[in-house]
Design an enzyme around this catalytic site. Structure first.
Site, PDB file in Angstrom:
ATOM      1  N   TYR A 195       0.854  -1.180   0.000  1.00 34.91           N
ATOM      2  CA  TYR A 195       0.000   0.000   0.000  1.00 34.91           C
ATOM      3  C   TYR A 195       0.891   1.230   0.000  1.00 34.91           C
ATOM      4  CZ  TYR A 195      -3.520   3.386   1.568  1.00 34.91           C
ATOM      5  OH  TYR A 195      -4.341   4.479   1.673  1.00 34.91           O
ATOM      6  N   ASP A 247      -2.035  -1.641  -3.980  1.00 35.04           N
ATOM      7  CA  ASP A 247      -2.472  -0.299  -4.336  1.00 35.04           C
ATOM      8  C   ASP A 247      -1.230   0.588  -4.368  1.00 35.04           C
ATOM      9  OD1 ASP A 247      -3.435   2.256  -4.521  1.00 35.04           O
ATOM     10  OD2 ASP A 247      -4.777   2.138  -2.797  1.00 35.04           O
ATOM     11  N   HIS A 305     -12.543   1.221  -4.235  1.00 31.70           N
ATOM     12  CA  HIS A 305     -11.740   0.450  -5.184  1.00 31.70           C
ATOM     13  C   HIS A 305     -12.503  -0.798  -5.612  1.00 31.70           C
ATOM     14  CE1 HIS A 305      -7.616   2.292  -4.463  1.00 31.70           C
ATOM     15  NE2 HIS A 305      -8.323   2.811  -3.467  1.00 31.70           N
TER      16      HIS A 305
END
Length: 256
Positions: free
Chosen positions: A106, A147, A248
């Site tokens: 992330y 991500d 998302h």
């Protein structure tokens, strides 16, 4: 073998959505980001009941990453990205599942930029470069999933000027992502869908989901050993439209 990455944006709040998706999509491995839960709050029992073993690195209020494995237990390799002992944010986890090394990463958002948060984003990326290079040297099958908080090119964002100052699309952000791929990684979705935008994120504000005003921020990068096994890649867009959904949608690959 189906491997997915999904920024769940609060795993306990979105748990019903996650469980429905796991039941319908049946991914073999899932990288989750933005758990927004401490280690003790992670819903391991509910996921186990759904048929998924898990390893996770939680952080109360924000961040947090996990890796799920269908009918298997992920073998934990590391719970932090090397390179900065003073960085205690839960943004990286790595595990082996059925002979493949899988990450859940992330990347820092980096806003506002310029400033300390953007500097942290670029520094984190440089640490990822170094670790990714070491993984390539091991010549093992690896999926760098997560991500990345980068829309790599103008094609990876809907036509707009409203994001021009955002850290997600800055030239420096795009350059460090490109430099990572240039190490030899295969951007799975772009490789199989060179002419499709394949957004993975639609902000809650300004009616962006109904307008399909999205960005491609969630990526699965395959090591050279693994890239020849790539047969399918996609985004489960409809998940974003569910009630109570994350902002998302899951991105995934299928390997032969």
């Amino acid at each position: 073998m189906k491997i997915a990455t999904f920024n769940i944006n609060n795993i306990n709040r979105r748990l019903p959505n996650l469980l429905r998706w796991l039941k319908s999509a049946k991914p073999d491995v899932v990288s989750l980001q933005e758990l927004k839960a401490s280690d003790a709050e992670f819903p391991a029992a509910a996921l186990e009941k759904a048929g998924y073993g898990a390893v996770w690195q939680g952080q109360k209020t924000w961040n947090g990453v996990a890796i799920l494995a269908r009918k298997a237990e992920p073998v934990l390799i590391r719970t932090a990205l090397p390179g900065d002992r003073d960085d205690h944010e839960a943004r990286y986890i790595e595990a082996a599942v059925r002979g493949i090394v899988v990450t859940s990463l992330y990347l820092p958002n980096g806003n506002p930029q310029p400033g300390p948060k953007f500097d942290y984003k670029l520094a984190w990326f440089k640490r990822l470069h170094a670790h990714a290079k070491s993984l390539l040297k091991q010549d093992v099958p690896v999926v760098l999933a997560g991500d990345y908080n980068v829309a790599p090119t103008p094609f990876d964002i809907y036509p707009t000027r409203s994001w021009d100052k955002d850290a997600l699309i800055q030239p420096k952000s795009r350059a460090v992502f490109e430099a990572l791929v240039d190490q030899g990684w295969c951007d799975a979705i772009r490789t199989l869908h060179p002419d499709d935008q394949m957004f993975t994120f639609w902000d809650y504000k300004r009616n962006r989901w109904p307008r399909d005003a999205g960005l491609r921020l969630d990526h699965l990068l395959l090591s050279p050993v693994l890239a020849p096994r790539l047969v399918k890649a996609g985004v489960d867009r409809d998940i974003r439209g569910e009630e109570g959904a994350s902002d998302h949608a899951p991105a995934w690959v299928v390997l032969k």
